[in-house]
Design an enzyme around this catalytic site. Structure first.
Site, PDB file in Angstrom:
ATOM      1  N   TYR A   1       0.864  -1.317  -0.199  1.00  0.00           N
ATOM      2  CA  TYR A   1      -0.079  -0.014  -0.258  1.00  0.00           C
ATOM      3  C   TYR A   1       0.909   1.277  -0.102  1.00  0.00           C
ATOM      4  O   TYR A   1       1.039   1.737   0.836  1.00  0.00           O
ATOM      5  CB  TYR A   1      -0.801  -0.051   1.143  1.00  0.00           C
ATOM      6  CG  TYR A   1      -2.078  -1.008   0.865  1.00  0.00           C
ATOM      7  CD1 TYR A   1      -3.202  -0.530   0.430  1.00  0.00           C
ATOM      8  CD2 TYR A   1      -1.945  -2.183   1.445  1.00  0.00           C
ATOM      9  CE1 TYR A   1      -4.266  -1.544   0.057  1.00  0.00           C
ATOM     10  CE2 TYR A   1      -2.992  -3.114   1.059  1.00  0.00           C
ATOM     11  CZ  TYR A   1      -4.229  -2.662   0.499  1.00  0.00           C
ATOM     12  OH  TYR A   1      -5.368  -3.525   0.398  1.00  0.00           O
TER      13      TYR A   1
ATOM     14  N   ARG B   1       1.403   6.611   7.399  1.00  0.00           N
ATOM     15  CA  ARG B   1       2.282   5.810   8.377  1.00  0.00           C
ATOM     16  C   ARG B   1       3.187   6.694   9.084  1.00  0.00           C
ATOM     17  O   ARG B   1       3.478   6.374  10.358  1.00  0.00           O
ATOM     18  CB  ARG B   1       2.794   4.724   7.616  1.00  0.00           C
ATOM     19  CG  ARG B   1       1.851   3.679   6.931  1.00  0.00           C
ATOM     20  CD  ARG B   1       2.608   2.509   6.375  1.00  0.00           C
ATOM     21  NE  ARG B   1       3.322   2.451   5.086  1.00  0.00           N
ATOM     22  CZ  ARG B   1       2.848   2.227   3.985  1.00  0.00           C
ATOM     23  NH1 ARG B   1       1.481   1.698   3.924  1.00  0.00           N
ATOM     24  NH2 ARG B   1       3.311   2.420   2.890  1.00  0.00           N
TER      25      ARG B   1
ATOM     26  N   ASP C   1      -5.666  -9.288  10.650  1.00  0.00           N
ATOM     27  CA  ASP C   1      -6.000  -9.501   9.272  1.00  0.00           C
ATOM     28  C   ASP C   1      -6.814 -10.791   9.019  1.00  0.00           C
ATOM     29  O   ASP C   1      -6.248 -11.784   9.592  1.00  0.00           O
ATOM     30  CB  ASP C   1      -4.790  -9.328   8.078  1.00  0.00           C
ATOM     31  CG  ASP C   1      -5.453  -8.960   6.745  1.00  0.00           C
ATOM     32  OD1 ASP C   1      -5.378  -7.642   6.619  1.00  0.00           O
ATOM     33  OD2 ASP C   1      -5.818  -9.644   6.033  1.00  0.00           O
TER      34      ASP C   1
ATOM     35  N   ALA D   1     -12.183  -8.777  11.076  1.00  0.00           N
ATOM     36  CA  ALA D   1     -12.149  -7.399  11.939  1.00  0.00           C
ATOM     37  C   ALA D   1     -13.493  -7.133  12.352  1.00  0.00           C
ATOM     38  O   ALA D   1     -13.737  -6.752  13.272  1.00  0.00           O
ATOM     39  CB  ALA D   1     -11.663  -6.209  10.866  1.00  0.00           C
TER      40      ALA D   1
ATOM     41  N   ASP E   1      -8.289   0.457   8.198  1.00  0.00           N
ATOM     42  CA  ASP E   1      -8.179   0.593   6.794  1.00  0.00           C
ATOM     43  C   ASP E   1      -8.505  -0.435   6.119  1.00  0.00           C
ATOM     44  O   ASP E   1      -7.801  -1.203   5.528  1.00  0.00           O
ATOM     45  CB  ASP E   1      -6.756   1.100   6.813  1.00  0.00           C
ATOM     46  CG  ASP E   1      -6.188   1.225   5.468  1.00  0.00           C
ATOM     47  OD1 ASP E   1      -7.112   1.856   4.496  1.00  0.00           O
ATOM     48  OD2 ASP E   1      -5.105   0.936   4.976  1.00  0.00           O
TER      49      ASP E   1
ATOM     50  N   CYS F   1     -10.795   3.934   0.843  1.00  0.00           N
ATOM     51  CA  CYS F   1      -9.960   4.042  -0.566  1.00  0.00           C
ATOM     52  C   CYS F   1     -11.046   4.237  -1.538  1.00  0.00           C
ATOM     53  O   CYS F   1     -10.664   3.679  -2.629  1.00  0.00           O
ATOM     54  CB  CYS F   1      -9.016   3.069  -0.640  1.00  0.00           C
ATOM     55  SG  CYS F   1      -9.642   1.331  -0.632  1.00  0.00           S
TER      56      CYS F   1
END
Length: 390
Positions: free
Chosen positions: A202, A209, A247, A274, A294, A334
């Site tokens: 990413y 970050r 994840d 999640a 995210d 996104c």
């Protein structure tokens, strides 16, 4: 070779002159010649004035995509100039990394083409039939300009089917390793060239970050949801925080663990969904000073927008109980379809339904190697809200 001309209806030329690169079906008045799908055409205003050179696709939602606003040959030299311009921009805006987006499609004047640089390798995506047909021109120009060890194409996006193209993955030039070692801000990562998400990493979250690392305090607890291969969590751990990454992909968590070992950083990892993990963690009494949400692009079409809103509401609603007093949350989307105002409203509604005060402290976007062309709103897709709970 120019195969024909597309004439626009009166008044429709304004947006093209203002640098918007797509022509919709209803904006076309008539077509001259017999252009083939993926071929090049001249784009003309209603009075016959040249607007530019574009690729053509009769069955696309956007039959014409503009390559240039002037009369010029579309050849290897054209693409070499585009690549060199893109490279000069990245040299100005990219620091402390050997991985970045070199070409961001329309925003770099090359509609339908994505080029990411990972150390000495390139990974490309070809999203339109026009750019597919132009590959014999842009591929050698890319090799000459960048001199990579190898170029891998990962054109796996479903949208290619709208263009009449099948998903494709394969090496176009040289040799590309299965995992490419890169560095970012002194951290080491491995980019999976087969099976990884997007082109493997990413890149668009790089500056976010770094901002997280500046804000996190030693000893704080940081939860990175949808962590993929763990970049946010690793930045937090290096800042002295306790970091946990979650994840759903076992292979992503396995690589995240390798990254932690490679960087000698302690991070706790867990394979989990999640959406299910959050309420369960609240029942266990887990608390965090930072939560990063995210998620991947849940909606890629406007028709799926309500599903995206519901997913975002659900994540924020269930994350809020895990935050400590004055805890902070980074919420990202996104999906272009969800604009900033709708995103803010969705998060506000989740906080309202949870009965928690939520303060917006900052807003950020994609890294500058993914430039936002203001005349092309679609090029702004990543939005991040930096929030504090009351």
């Amino acid at each position: 070779m120019i195969e024909g001309a597309v004439w626009l209806k009166a008044g429709r030329e304004k947006k093209i002159r203002h640098l918007y690169p797509w022509v919709q079906r209803g904006e076309i008045d008539r077509i001259e010649g017999s252009p083939t799908d993926g071929g090049l055409i001249r784009l003309l205003a209603h009075d016959g004035t040249l607007l530019g050179i574009a690729t053509y696709h009769s069955r696309s939602r956007f039959p014409a995509r503009v390559l240039t606003l002037q009369e010029e040959a579309i050849n290897e030299a054209f693409f070499a100039r585009r690549f060199e311009n893109a490279l000069q921009l990245r040299r100005r805006v990219i620091t402390e990394t050997n991985a970045y987006r070199l070409v961001f499609s329309e925003a770099d004047g090359l509609p339908g083409l994505i080029v990411d640089r990972y150390a000495h390798s390139l990974v490309v995506q070809v999203r339109t039939l026009g750019m597919e047909r132009l590959k014999p021109l842009w591929l050698p120009a890319l090799v000459d300009t960048l001199a990579p060890d190898g170029i891998l194409e990962r054109s796996e996006m479903e949208s290619r089917r709208e263009e009449g193209l099948s998903p494709f993955t394969g090496v176009l030039y040289g040799h590309v390793p299965e995992r490419i070692a890169i560095t970012e801000s002194g951290l080491q990562f491995l980019v999976p060239t087969a099976g990884g998400l997007k082109t493997g990493f990413y890149l668009d979250q790089r500056e976010n970050r770094r901002q997280l690392a500046r804000l996190v305090q030693p000893g704080e607890r940081v939860l990175d949801l949808f962590c993929y291969t763990g970049a946010f969590a690793l930045y937090a751990a290096r800042a002295g925080a306790f970091a946990k990454g979650v994840d759903i992909l076992p292979e992503a968590i396995a690589l995240a663990q390798q990254h932690a070992e490679r960087n000698q950083l302690p991070v706790e990892w867990e394979v989990a969904n999640a959406f299910e993990w959050l309420p369960a963690a609240a029942e266990r009494g887990e608390r965090y000073d930072w939560i990063i949400l995210d998620p991947p692009a849940i909606a890629k079409r406007r028709a799926e927008l309500e599903s995206l809103r519901w997913a975002l509401w659900k994540l924020v609603y269930h994350a809020l109980p895990l935050l400590t007093p004055n805890g902070r949350m980074l919420v990202c989307s996104c999906a272009y379809q969800m604009d900033l105002s709708l995103m803010v409203d969705t998060v506000r509604l989740a906080a309202h339904d949870r009965g928690r005060a939520l303060y917006l402290e900052d807003v950020s976007f994609q890294s500058p190697d993914h430039p936002f062309l203001m005349q092309f709103p679609e090029s702004l897709y990543l939005k991040c809200l930096w929030l504090r709970v009351g």
